[in-house]
Design an enzyme around this catalytic site. Structure first.
Site, mmCIF file in Angstrom:
data_model
loop_
_atom_site.group_PDB
_atom_site.id
_atom_site.type_symbol
_atom_site.label_atom_id
_atom_site.label_comp_id
_atom_site.label_asym_id
_atom_site.label_seq_id
_atom_site.Cartn_x
_atom_site.Cartn_y
_atom_site.Cartn_z
ATOM 1 N N THR A 324 15.864 -19.138 -8.945
ATOM 2 C CA THR A 324 15.999 -20.316 -9.262
ATOM 3 C C THR A 324 17.142 -21.272 -9.701
ATOM 4 O O THR A 324 17.967 -20.680 -9.853
ATOM 5 C CB THR A 324 15.250 -19.981 -10.886
ATOM 6 N N CYS A 325 16.130 -22.674 -10.270
ATOM 7 C CA CYS A 325 17.654 -23.667 -9.920
ATOM 8 C C CYS A 325 17.745 -23.874 -11.099
ATOM 9 O O CYS A 325 18.220 -24.460 -12.002
ATOM 10 C CB CYS A 325 16.813 -24.995 -9.887
ATOM 11 N N ASP A 326 18.449 -22.932 -12.251
ATOM 12 C CA ASP A 326 18.993 -22.176 -13.683
ATOM 13 C C ASP A 326 20.324 -21.772 -13.653
ATOM 14 O O ASP A 326 20.335 -20.490 -13.074
ATOM 15 C CB ASP A 326 18.037 -22.057 -14.042
ATOM 16 N N ASN A 367 10.053 -23.148 -11.244
ATOM 17 C CA ASN A 367 10.576 -23.200 -9.786
ATOM 18 C C ASN A 367 8.959 -23.344 -9.113
ATOM 19 O O ASN A 367 8.719 -23.286 -7.983
ATOM 20 C CB ASN A 367 11.801 -22.778 -9.390
#
Ligand code: PLP
Length: 377
Positions: A324-326, A367
């Protein structure tokens, strides 16, 4: 434990995307080991560890009781075949209307750790049995639960006296030594506290009947753990030490220890890369991370065993991260994880010991990733 049945399922069904596969034979063995280790204790499976209907049905059939933390969990346990007298509402933090709903479903055993919660139960479930949770220090647990739940033993005495005054049945004391507890003697101090609460209440004419010894029984990840038998022996010794020949009814609430080793997650390597040409440590990105079910890697607390198709090759420490984009979605970085140098994009890996606390922790669509799929075989 990656059983032949799990390997066979993955090989023949070829499920796409990350997924958990749980082998019910292992759950059945775990239940029998707990029953053998502590034959006089009632087993209340902690539903939150893995609430898959197949697991609940199996355990209901084997005679398990259920520790539930919400009305939905109570309904799931009852749908699986448990009658309401086999259900405990073990969360110390409940809405009064949920207590009323549980009461209407026939549940009559509730956890408390405060005067305020006792008042709610007295109003919404008059005459019910309550047990008060005492704090433990969580020392030796890899996933401690201390502070949030429970009160000091002296307050537990007051809470149970108050419950009695409000017409409830003051039934006992509970504690949880902390999850993934690898110290066998962790139950000893808590049982000593429980005994003192029993004595103080007896002095006021209130006779408690039950000690709920909670969960905490571990799953084997990278390090060996003592057997259920060894835990049972240590607990029986502590019970005799503190209660002599007057051992009360006892309950255990295994979650992780019941299902952890029964599940394996199949995942895939999406990318292997470096942050600079000089970077000594490679980054391995998987199609599962903290938000896909591996939340217990928070602070690198739980370190899973990972099997790759290239395990015979030379190994090198890697940073392991999710998709994920975290930036919080990194599994192991402070202590990098050894992975084969030859590991490459598209390789399928197995994350072992993931039957507990994975599906329930996975986000719905962060996401756009779907929640962790689960197959119970
Ligand atoms: C989570 C929980 C359990 C299960 O704990 P494990 O460490 O997974 O065995 C048992 N009892 C209560 C009250 C819990 O909240």
């Amino acid at each position: 434990m990656t059983t032949a049945r799990i390997l066979d399922f993955i090989r023949t069904r070829r499920p796409d995307g990350p997924c958990l596969v749980v082998d019910l034979d292992v759950v059945r063995d775990n239940f029998r080991s707990f029953r053998k280790a502590l034959p006089d204790s009632s087993i209340f499976y902690a539903v939150k560890a893995n609430p898959a209907p197949e697991i609940l049905r199996l355990l209901a059939g084997l005679g398990s009781n259920f520790d539930c933390a919400s009305v939905t969990e109570i309904e799931m346990a009852m749908k699986a075949g448990a009658t309401s007298n086999r259900v405990s509402y073990g969360n110390t933090i409940k809405k009064e209307r949920d207590i009323a709903r549980a009461h209407a479903l026939g549940v009559s055993l509730f956890a408390v750790d405060s005067h305020e919660e006792v008042e709610k139960i007295a109003r919404a479930a008059p005459g019910a049995r309550v047990f008060c949770r005492v704090l433990t220090d969580g020392e030796g647990a890899e996933w401690p639960l201390s502070r949030k739940f429970g009160c000091v033993p002296q307050m537990a005495v007051d809470v149970l006296v108050y419950a009695h005054q409000l017409g409830l049945v003051s039934h006992g004391v509970s504690f949880h030594v902390g999850s993934q507890m690898t110290k066998l003697d962790a139950w000893d101090a808590a049982l000593g506290d429980a005994r003192r609460v029993f004595d103080k209440l007896a002095q006021q004419g209130i006779h408690l009947k039950m000690v709920n010894m909670g969960g905490g029984f571990p799953t084997r990840y990278l390090k060996d753990i003592p057997t259920a038998q060894a835990y049972g022996q240590a607990i029986l010794t502590a019970l005799h030490k503190h209660f002599g020949n007057n051992i009360p009814e006892t309950i255990i609430e295994p979650g992780r220890g019941m299902v952890g080793n029964a599940g394996v997650i199949k995942a895939e390597v999406i990318l292997v890369s470096r942050k600079s040409d000089e970077d000594a440590v490679r980054w391995v990105f998987l199609d599962i991370g903290k938000f896909g079910g591996l939340a217990e890697t928070m602070d690198e607390a739980i370190r899973y065993s990972i099997v790759t198709p290239r395990d015979g090759d030379a190994m090198e420490p890697c940073v392991l991260a999710g998709p994920t984009c975290d930036s919080a979605d990194v599994l192991y970085e402070k202590t990098p994880y050894p992975m084969p140098v030859s590991l490459t994009i598209g390789d399928e890996i197995l994350i072992e010991g993931t039957g507990a606390y994975t599906t329930t922790y996975s986000a719905v669509a962060f996401n756009g990733f779907e929640p962790l799929r689960s197959y119970v075989i």
